[in-house]
Design a protein around this motif. Structure first.
Motif, PDB file in Angstrom:
ATOM      1  N   UNK A 273      -0.035  13.569  -9.413  1.00 52.88           N
ATOM      2  CA  UNK A 273      -0.755  12.449 -10.024  1.00 52.88           C
ATOM      3  C   UNK A 273      -0.956  12.679 -11.516  1.00 52.88           C
ATOM      4  N   UNK A 274      -1.319  13.897 -11.866  1.00 53.34           N
ATOM      5  CA  UNK A 274      -1.514  14.203 -13.285  1.00 53.34           C
ATOM      6  C   UNK A 274      -0.203  14.107 -14.057  1.00 53.34           C
ATOM      7  N   UNK A 275       0.883  14.556 -13.461  1.00 52.33           N
ATOM      8  CA  UNK A 275       2.186  14.456 -14.120  1.00 52.33           C
ATOM      9  C   UNK A 275       2.602  13.008 -14.324  1.00 52.33           C
ATOM     10  N   UNK A 276       2.240  12.141 -13.395  1.00 53.46           N
ATOM     11  CA  UNK A 276       2.566  10.729 -13.535  1.00 53.46           C
ATOM     12  C   UNK A 276       1.788  10.080 -14.673  1.00 53.46           C
ATOM     13  N   UNK A 277       0.533  10.463 -14.856  1.00 54.37           N
ATOM     14  CA  UNK A 277      -0.302   9.854 -15.882  1.00 54.37           C
ATOM     15  C   UNK A 277       0.004  10.387 -17.277  1.00 54.37           C
ATOM     16  N   UNK A 278       0.532  11.585 -17.394  1.00 54.55           N
ATOM     17  CA  UNK A 278       0.847  12.163 -18.702  1.00 54.55           C
ATOM     18  C   UNK A 278       2.225  11.709 -19.157  1.00 54.55           C
ATOM     19  N   UNK A 279       2.469  11.799 -20.472  1.00 49.73           N
ATOM     20  CA  UNK A 279       3.766  11.421 -21.043  1.00 49.73           C
ATOM     21  C   UNK A 279       4.733  12.587 -21.066  1.00 49.73           C
ATOM     22  N   UNK A 280       4.257  13.754 -21.454  1.00 53.69           N
ATOM     23  CA  UNK A 280       5.067  14.964 -21.482  1.00 53.69           C
ATOM     24  C   UNK A 280       4.370  16.006 -20.620  1.00 53.69           C
ATOM     25  N   UNK A 281       5.145  16.725 -19.819  1.00 58.64           N
ATOM     26  CA  UNK A 281       4.595  17.756 -18.953  1.00 58.64           C
ATOM     27  C   UNK A 281       5.465  18.995 -19.057  1.00 58.64           C
ATOM     28  N   UNK A 306       9.177  25.673 -18.275  1.00 59.43           N
ATOM     29  CA  UNK A 306       9.726  24.581 -17.481  1.00 59.43           C
ATOM     30  C   UNK A 306       9.384  23.242 -18.135  1.00 59.43           C
ATOM     31  N   UNK A 307      10.405  22.464 -18.457  1.00 65.23           N
ATOM     32  CA  UNK A 307      10.202  21.101 -18.962  1.00 65.23           C
ATOM     33  C   UNK A 307      10.203  20.174 -17.750  1.00 65.23           C
ATOM     34  N   UNK A 308       9.016  19.743 -17.330  1.00 65.02           N
ATOM     35  CA  UNK A 308       8.869  18.952 -16.110  1.00 65.02           C
ATOM     36  C   UNK A 308       9.119  17.472 -16.369  1.00 65.02           C
ATOM     37  N   UNK A 309       8.622  16.962 -17.484  1.00 64.61           N
ATOM     38  CA  UNK A 309       8.718  15.522 -17.753  1.00 64.61           C
ATOM     39  C   UNK A 309       8.781  15.273 -19.246  1.00 64.61           C
ATOM     40  N   UNK A 310       9.675  14.356 -19.643  1.00 66.19           N
ATOM     41  CA  UNK A 310       9.773  13.899 -21.015  1.00 66.19           C
ATOM     42  C   UNK A 310       9.536  12.394 -21.042  1.00 66.19           C
ATOM     43  N   UNK A 311       8.879  11.924 -22.078  1.00 67.63           N
ATOM     44  CA  UNK A 311       8.531  10.507 -22.164  1.00 67.63           C
ATOM     45  C   UNK A 311       9.751   9.671 -22.530  1.00 67.63           C
ATOM     46  N   UNK A 312       9.806   8.476 -21.969  1.00 70.01           N
ATOM     47  CA  UNK A 312      10.828   7.492 -22.311  1.00 70.01           C
ATOM     48  C   UNK A 312      10.157   6.401 -23.134  1.00 70.01           C
ATOM     49  N   UNK A 313      10.103   6.583 -24.439  1.00 67.17           N
ATOM     50  CA  UNK A 313       9.422   5.656 -25.341  1.00 67.17           C
ATOM     51  C   UNK A 313      10.451   4.742 -25.987  1.00 67.17           C
ATOM     52  N   UNK A 314      10.261   3.448 -25.824  1.00 66.51           N
ATOM     53  CA  UNK A 314      11.182   2.436 -26.352  1.00 66.51           C
ATOM     54  C   UNK A 314      12.613   2.672 -25.888  1.00 66.51           C
ATOM     55  N   UNK A 315      12.766   3.180 -24.687  1.00 70.55           N
ATOM     56  CA  UNK A 315      14.090   3.405 -24.116  1.00 70.55           C
ATOM     57  C   UNK A 315      13.981   3.353 -22.599  1.00 70.55           C
ATOM     58  N   UNK A 320      17.846  13.655 -22.717  1.00 70.68           N
ATOM     59  CA  UNK A 320      18.402  14.731 -21.902  1.00 70.68           C
ATOM     60  C   UNK A 320      18.566  15.985 -22.758  1.00 70.68           C
ATOM     61  N   UNK A 321      18.068  17.103 -22.249  1.00 70.05           N
ATOM     62  CA  UNK A 321      18.217  18.374 -22.937  1.00 70.05           C
ATOM     63  C   UNK A 321      19.569  18.986 -22.626  1.00 70.05           C
ATOM     64  N   UNK A 322      20.092  19.777 -23.551  1.00 66.26           N
ATOM     65  CA  UNK A 322      21.404  20.390 -23.362  1.00 66.26           C
ATOM     66  C   UNK A 322      21.335  21.639 -22.495  1.00 66.26           C
ATOM     67  N   UNK A 323      20.136  22.017 -22.042  1.00 62.21           N
ATOM     68  CA  UNK A 323      19.984  23.166 -21.170  1.00 62.21           C
ATOM     69  C   UNK A 323      18.742  22.961 -20.314  1.00 62.21           C
ATOM     70  N   UNK A 324      18.744  23.569 -19.147  1.00 60.50           N
ATOM     71  CA  UNK A 324      17.591  23.473 -18.243  1.00 60.50           C
ATOM     72  C   UNK A 324      16.845  24.793 -18.117  1.00 60.50           C
ATOM     73  N   UNK A 325      17.395  25.852 -18.651  1.00 59.01           N
ATOM     74  CA  UNK A 325      16.788  27.178 -18.544  1.00 59.01           C
ATOM     75  C   UNK A 325      16.195  27.580 -19.895  1.00 59.01           C
ATOM     76  N   UNK A 326      14.863  27.580 -19.970  1.00 55.85           N
ATOM     77  CA  UNK A 326      14.170  27.944 -21.199  1.00 55.85           C
ATOM     78  C   UNK A 326      13.158  29.042 -20.903  1.00 55.85           C
ATOM     79  N   UNK A 327      12.937  29.881 -21.883  1.00 52.75           N
ATOM     80  CA  UNK A 327      11.991  30.984 -21.754  1.00 52.75           C
ATOM     81  C   UNK A 327      11.153  31.061 -23.026  1.00 52.75           C
ATOM     82  N   UNK A 328      10.032  31.745 -22.936  1.00 51.12           N
ATOM     83  CA  UNK A 328       9.211  31.994 -24.122  1.00 51.12           C
ATOM     84  C   UNK A 328       8.933  33.489 -24.209  1.00 51.12           C
ATOM     85  N   UNK A 329       8.761  33.930 -25.418  1.00 51.00           N
ATOM     86  CA  UNK A 329       8.425  35.337 -25.643  1.00 51.00           C
ATOM     87  C   UNK A 329       7.474  35.427 -26.825  1.00 51.00           C
ATOM     88  N   UNK A 330       6.596  36.391 -26.753  1.00 47.46           N
ATOM     89  CA  UNK A 330       5.586  36.585 -27.778  1.00 47.46           C
ATOM     90  C   UNK A 330       5.947  37.800 -28.608  1.00 47.46           C
TER      91      UNK A 330
END
Length: 377
Positions: A273-281, A306-315, A320-330
């Motif tokens: 439900x929260x993912x549906x109400x948000x624009x980006x998750x 993990x990029x769960x949801x991207x907003x579709x604004x005026x489209x 679409x991202x060119x990759x589905x595997x992303x990581x973060x490091x500090x």
């Protein structure tokens, strides 16, 4: 036919004027006004920046270590652009968060070149020719560069219109929501929009935007909504709060970054439900305390992004991202988001496959290791 080189004077009728606000720029795709999140790599992943009137939902890592850093980057960028800021938190004192914002720095050219050389040596050889994602270059000046080892000067923060909410002014029995904390925060946000003339219905020209930063919304300190019987649990207050928050943000020059401890939610339907109400998750999966922490494939990283949801604004569809595997490091000074680069395959199996199999005995022992050179199947 028109002469070659003639420029047409045709212009689209009723073309909307792009509002110019410090710290923002129009999207190259739909002229939507964008703000930086403080991390150029995150701006790239969500389409160039956070659109005005949108909500970015971050599902926290288990120990709330890295999600808090995203919140600090977001607030620090607002301070550097003199945006209106509203910070709300019950788990941590809002004053503590503002005292630990990273300081803005300018990256020196020789330091940038050293980092580029180190990165080139560390990436696997088969990824050397793969182009890096836009928005992560040092020359990108839409956002600022920050140093996590240095704290922002309190004098700089004092010049910003900043409101801190810790729930101390919430009153019982007042509001349309049973949860006093959610209703009190909504009233504060509404008042800030009215006082700043940030509503889209206001005829005055907009010279600033407001950044909403909500930390760990839905945690037990906000008001635990579990009933004795799980089947009777509806999560009414939290979902209604986000629905009303979205209406306020949509009708004003505001953006919102909200973190939620989704790993504490026993009902998976609440997260949906929260993912549906948000624009980006986005969801942060930290390696702390998991088997992946000792996995050699992830030794250079601190978690999955993990990029769960991207907003579709005026489209019709989201980008679409060119990759589905992303990581973060500090690193010592900054947080980075990158593509997941797996180590090269240099196992013994690969090495043996490159040798001449004819000179080596093969097959069952009863055949003496002699096989015809050409086999037909």
């Amino acid at each position: 036919m028109a002469a070659t080189g003639t420029v047409s004077s045709f212009q689209k009728k009723g073309k909307a004027r792009v509002v110019s606000i410090p710290g923002t720029h129009p999207s190259i795709h739909n002229s939507q006004l964008l703000l930086s999140c403080g991390l150029p790599s995150l701006d790239y992943l969500i389409g160039g920046g956070l659109p005005v009137g949108s909500i970015l939902l971050i599902e926290q890592d288990r120990y709330d270590v890295y999600s808090k850093l995203f919140l600090k980057y977001y607030l620090a960028e607002g301070v550097m652009n003199n945006h209106i800021l509203t910070l709300a938190s019950l788990d941590v004192s809002p004053q503590t968060i503002t005292e630990d914002l990273p300081a803005s720095i300018d990256v020196e050219p020789d330091e940038a070149q050293t980092y580029a050389d180190d990165k080139k040596m560390s990436i696997a050889w088969r990824y050397q020719n793969k182009a890096s994602q836009p928005g992560t270059n040092v020359g990108n000046r839409f956002g600022h560069n920050y140093d996590l080892t240095k704290s922002m000067d309190a004098e700089i923060i004092s010049h910003v219109d900043l409101a801190l909410w810790d729930g101390s002014e919430a009153e019982e029995g007042k509001g349309k929501l049973e949860n006093k904390n959610y209703w009190s925060l909504l009233q504060l946000i509404k008042k800030r929009i009215e006082d700043g003339n940030l509503s889209t219905s206001c005829n005055k020209s907009k010279t600033n935007v407001m950044r909403l930063a909500l930390h760990s919304v839905g945690s037990p300190l906000w008001g635990w909504e579990f009933s004795h019987q799980e089947k009777d649990h509806q999560w009414h207050n939290l979902t209604t709060f986000l629905f009303m928050l979205r209406a306020l943000v949509r009708t004003s020059f505001s953006v919102c970054l909200m973190t939620v401890p989704s790993h504490l939610f026993a009902d998976p339907n609440l997260t949906l439900r929260l993912q549906t109400l948000a624009d980006f998750v986005i969801r942060l999966e930290s390696f702390q305390g998991s088997d992946k922490e000792t996995n050699p494939a992830f030794k250079d990283y601190h978690g999955l992004f993990h990029v769960v949801k991207l907003a579709a604004i005026n489209s019709l569809v989201s980008p679409m991202l060119d990759s589905t595997d992303w990581v973060f490091k500090l690193r010592k000074r900054k947080l980075m988001i990158e593509r997941l680069h797996l180590p090269p395959e240099l196992s013994e199996t690969v090495s043996r496959s490159q040798e001449d199999p004819i000179n080596k005995p093969a097959g069952p022992a009863c055949m003496g290791g002699k096989l015809p050179k050409n086999l037909e199947f």
